[in-house]
Design an enzyme around this catalytic site. Structure first.
Site, PDB file in Angstrom:
ATOM      1  N   TYR A   1      55.224  30.802  32.302  1.00  0.00           N
ATOM      2  CA  TYR A   1      54.259  31.769  32.851  1.00  0.00           C
ATOM      3  C   TYR A   1      54.951  33.090  33.144  1.00  0.00           C
ATOM      4  O   TYR A   1      54.431  34.156  32.840  1.00  0.00           O
ATOM      5  CB  TYR A   1      53.643  31.194  34.131  1.00  0.00           C
ATOM      6  CG  TYR A   1      52.528  32.051  34.700  1.00  0.00           C
ATOM      7  CD1 TYR A   1      51.216  31.889  34.261  1.00  0.00           C
ATOM      8  CD2 TYR A   1      52.791  33.019  35.666  1.00  0.00           C
ATOM      9  CE1 TYR A   1      50.203  32.669  34.764  1.00  0.00           C
ATOM     10  CE2 TYR A   1      51.772  33.812  36.177  1.00  0.00           C
ATOM     11  CZ  TYR A   1      50.481  33.637  35.726  1.00  0.00           C
ATOM     12  OH  TYR A   1      49.475  34.413  36.220  1.00  0.00           O
TER      13      TYR A   1
ATOM     14  N   PHE B   1      37.139  55.246  17.998  1.00  0.00           N
ATOM     15  CA  PHE B   1      36.945  53.902  17.483  1.00  0.00           C
ATOM     16  C   PHE B   1      35.939  53.245  18.431  1.00  0.00           C
ATOM     17  O   PHE B   1      35.872  53.608  19.600  1.00  0.00           O
ATOM     18  CB  PHE B   1      38.274  53.112  17.404  1.00  0.00           C
ATOM     19  CG  PHE B   1      38.049  51.760  16.803  1.00  0.00           C
ATOM     20  CD1 PHE B   1      37.709  51.646  15.467  1.00  0.00           C
ATOM     21  CD2 PHE B   1      38.095  50.608  17.575  1.00  0.00           C
ATOM     22  CE1 PHE B   1      37.430  50.396  14.901  1.00  0.00           C
ATOM     23  CE2 PHE B   1      37.819  49.363  17.013  1.00  0.00           C
ATOM     24  CZ  PHE B   1      37.492  49.265  15.683  1.00  0.00           C
ATOM     25  N   THR B   2      35.158  52.297  17.913  1.00  0.00           N
ATOM     26  CA  THR B   2      34.034  51.738  18.693  1.00  0.00           C
ATOM     27  C   THR B   2      34.460  51.250  20.086  1.00  0.00           C
ATOM     28  O   THR B   2      33.847  51.628  21.097  1.00  0.00           O
ATOM     29  CB  THR B   2      33.394  50.558  17.925  1.00  0.00           C
ATOM     30  OG1 THR B   2      34.431  49.660  17.523  1.00  0.00           O
ATOM     31  CG2 THR B   2      32.655  51.039  16.689  1.00  0.00           C
TER      32      THR B   2
ATOM     33  N   ASP C   1      47.053  55.872  19.396  1.00  0.00           N
ATOM     34  CA  ASP C   1      46.593  54.543  18.991  1.00  0.00           C
ATOM     35  C   ASP C   1      47.312  54.190  17.698  1.00  0.00           C
ATOM     36  O   ASP C   1      47.003  54.727  16.631  1.00  0.00           O
ATOM     37  CB  ASP C   1      45.072  54.552  18.801  1.00  0.00           C
ATOM     38  CG  ASP C   1      44.525  53.185  18.380  1.00  0.00           C
ATOM     39  OD1 ASP C   1      45.330  52.326  17.965  1.00  0.00           O
ATOM     40  OD2 ASP C   1      43.304  52.982  18.462  1.00  0.00           O
TER      41      ASP C   1
ATOM     42  N   LYS D   1      46.574  43.970  13.998  1.00  0.00           N
ATOM     43  CA  LYS D   1      46.792  44.810  12.817  1.00  0.00           C
ATOM     44  C   LYS D   1      48.280  45.108  12.694  1.00  0.00           C
ATOM     45  O   LYS D   1      48.935  44.635  11.780  1.00  0.00           O
ATOM     46  CB  LYS D   1      45.992  46.110  12.930  1.00  0.00           C
ATOM     47  CG  LYS D   1      44.481  45.908  12.849  1.00  0.00           C
ATOM     48  CD  LYS D   1      43.755  47.223  12.999  1.00  0.00           C
ATOM     49  CE  LYS D   1      42.258  47.039  13.030  1.00  0.00           C
ATOM     50  NZ  LYS D   1      41.603  47.228  11.748  1.00  0.00           N
TER      51      LYS D   1
ATOM     52  N   ARG E   1      29.986  50.490   8.520  1.00  0.00           N
ATOM     53  CA  ARG E   1      30.567  51.508   9.389  1.00  0.00           C
ATOM     54  C   ARG E   1      29.686  52.747   9.245  1.00  0.00           C
ATOM     55  O   ARG E   1      29.955  53.650   8.504  1.00  0.00           O
ATOM     56  CB  ARG E   1      32.023  51.811   9.001  1.00  0.00           C
ATOM     57  CG  ARG E   1      32.975  50.655   9.201  1.00  0.00           C
ATOM     58  CD  ARG E   1      33.495  50.425  10.612  1.00  0.00           C
ATOM     59  NE  ARG E   1      32.616  49.778  11.567  1.00  0.00           N
ATOM     60  CZ  ARG E   1      33.048  49.182  12.675  1.00  0.00           C
ATOM     61  NH1 ARG E   1      34.326  49.133  12.974  1.00  0.00           N
ATOM     62  NH2 ARG E   1      32.209  48.632  13.516  1.00  0.00           N
TER      63      ARG E   1
ATOM     64  N   PHE F   1      26.281  46.136  16.699  1.00  0.00           N
ATOM     65  CA  PHE F   1      26.614  45.642  15.365  1.00  0.00           C
ATOM     66  C   PHE F   1      27.241  44.252  15.388  1.00  0.00           C
ATOM     67  O   PHE F   1      27.221  43.548  14.393  1.00  0.00           O
ATOM     68  CB  PHE F   1      27.555  46.628  14.642  1.00  0.00           C
ATOM     69  CG  PHE F   1      28.845  46.896  15.370  1.00  0.00           C
ATOM     70  CD1 PHE F   1      28.915  47.895  16.333  1.00  0.00           C
ATOM     71  CD2 PHE F   1      29.978  46.158  15.093  1.00  0.00           C
ATOM     72  CE1 PHE F   1      30.111  48.146  17.013  1.00  0.00           C
ATOM     73  CE2 PHE F   1      31.178  46.395  15.757  1.00  0.00           C
ATOM     74  CZ  PHE F   1      31.244  47.394  16.730  1.00  0.00           C
TER      75      PHE F   1
END
Ligand code: F0G
Length: 482
Positions: free
Chosen positions: A80, A132-133, A223, A266, A389, A455
């Protein structure tokens, strides 16, 4: 370049790896694909994977991992607190990005949550090349808003500009003047700008943005979720970096910003995410929230196995033979389509091939979700699952009216080192067929429409019986074949 091979003058992508583990996939007959699409409410997010032939929904969490990543998972130190695995990952990140502190989080949007919690106040504005969403959702939830200051070329679907993700410096200066420094929560640059088609940001642009932000005292957030594609484009498209190694390019980029965050689904071909920062004050403010929302500071919601895989995956990201694979396969798919006249976003970026639904389905009104309709049609035509998109991915305005998207795209994402060249040719063949029969595709309307990020879970139905007509035409043209 070593990883794009030439044969009789033809440029084609070459896999710089061998496949040593495989997963069988199914190609259902077209009638069953149509039924499956119906059951999914004409939303590709709601399809069952068993019905999907080629999953091009995203490159998130579905990239092929290397043997070294799998091997690293076996030495994970489960605990932990105080896990050695965490310290190994921290050391790799500190080295790659040259940052002092690392805060782990369970994925990219969790980083956005923490950053927004610390930097966004009600009424403040976050400037960015493009949203970005999930980024926009977290900023809005904190009572802030966003303003996009991407170069005009960024929204030009067919272009030859090498860095369409670049920030428009005049728009940045204007926004700072108009809003005043105190109203600006932060400036955010997104590498490999997702929603405008995986388009990169140049180092020279970042340098200029950094100079301005530092001069005005505005935090600059980077980002880096799509960093690997962006690195490839800096090396291949920005002359002064042709002979600079990937590690040095990464360090230079990171030195220009105050906060780096990423989705490890990613970047690094694993799962998880994290925030890098060198300012102690910012680090301490963000650190408070990690145990509340993510988990203890030495795992932040990630499994130790994923952290080990990530540490190795990040090192592998510093290798052109690895990071070139996505862009060269995207380019190959785009070129196949362009050769047959099908409209795609250009120049090809990272992330995936983006079909221009505005041109593909110009007969469908934007309010009938032409990119969503194209996503459904592509699945019926070939069992290929892409992601809308466009307007469907937007949220309605406060008065309930539609917020029409700048671009209507169907993204066919390219999971890293997963898709083969013959599969690329198959996709191109089915999309070209669809393009020739595009008049058959009709619009969609909502049956169930969630308020937030509609979406993901929204259900729709076709306007008219166009899916049946598409299946009928498919049978005429392809006979008995699937
Ligand atoms: N930032 C960018 C640029 C992204 O592309 C994503 C995710 C996130 C942040 C959020 O990261 O998913 O780990 O929470 N993009 C995925 C996609 C979902 O399919 O494009 P996450």
């Amino acid at each position: 370049m070593s990883n794009v091979k030439f044969l009789s003058g033809e440029r084609f992508p070459l896999e710089m790896h061998k496949v040593r583990m495989v997963q069988k996939i199914n190609l259902l007959p077209v009638e069953e694909r149509r039924r499956s699409m119906q059951e999914a409410g004409f939303n590709t997010f709601l399809l069952r994977n068993r019905d999907v032939f080629l999953d091009m929904l995203t490159d998130s969490g579905v990239n092929a991992m290397s043997e070294k990543q799998y091997a690293a998972m076996m030495q994970a130190d489960d605990s932990y607190a105080g896990s050695e695995t965490f310290y190994r990952l921290e050391a790799v990140l500190q080295d790659i990005f040259g940052a002092k502190y690392f805060l782990p989080a369970h994925q990219g949007r969790a980083c956005e949550h923490i950053i927004s919690k610390v930097l966004v106040k009600p009424g403040s504005v976050a400037l960015m090349n493009y949203h970005f969403t999930t980024t926009k959702a977290h900023i809005t939830l904190m009572g802030g808003s966003i303003e996009e200051i991407i170069s005009d070329e960024g929204l030009n679907i067919q272009s030859t500009a090498p860095f369409k993700g670049d920030v428009d410096i005049d728009k940045l200066n204007e926004a700072i003047k108009r809003l005043g420094k105190d109203k600006i929560a932060f400036m955010r640059i997104e590498a490999g700008t997702n929603l405008v088609g995986g388009q990169p940001v140049s180092m020279s642009n970042m340098r200029e943005v950094s100079r301005i932000c530092r001069e005005k005292g505005i935090p600059l957030v980077y980002d880096a979720s799509l960093l690997s594609d962006n690195l490839y484009f800096i090396k291949t498209r920005e002359k002064e970096y042709r002979d600079v190694d990937i590690q040095s390019i990464t360090r230079e980029m990171a030195s220009l910003v105050d906060i780096v965050y990423f989705s490890a689904r990613k970047l690094g071909s694993a799962r998880g995410g994290g925030i890098l920062v060198s300012d102690e004050g910012l680090f301490l403010k963000m650190r408070e929230w990690i145990p509340i929302y993510e988990g203890f500071l030495t795992y932040g919601g990630m499994s130790v196995r994923e952290m080990e895989a990530l540490a190795v995956g990040l090192r592998e990201t510093m290798d052109m033979d690895v990071i070139s694979q996505t862009p060269i396969f995207v380019e190959a798919l785009c070129n196949e389509l362009i050769a047959e006249g099908a409209p795609v976003l250009t120049p090809p970026g990272g992330l995936g091939c983006h079909l221009d639904a505005t041109e593909f389905c110009s007969h469908i009104p934007q309010t009938q979700y032409r990119a969503g309709a194209l996503a459904a049609a592509a699945f019926i035509a070939g069992g290929v699952r892409g992601m809308e998109r466009g307007t469907l991915s937007e949220q309605r305005n406060d008065d309930g009216s539609e917020r029409l998207a700048d671009m209507e795209l169907l993204r066919l994402a390219m999971p890293k080192r997963v898709v083969t060249l013959s599969q690329i040719k198959y996709i191109a063949d089915r999309i070209v067929w669809l393009y020739k029969n595009r008049h058959l595709i009709g619009g969609l309307e909502f049956v169930e429409e969630p308020k937030m990020l509609r979406f993901f879970f929204g259900r729709l139905k076709p306007i008219g019986n166009w899916p049946d007509l598409l299946v009928e035409q498919f049978r005429k043209d392809f006979g008995e074949s699937l």
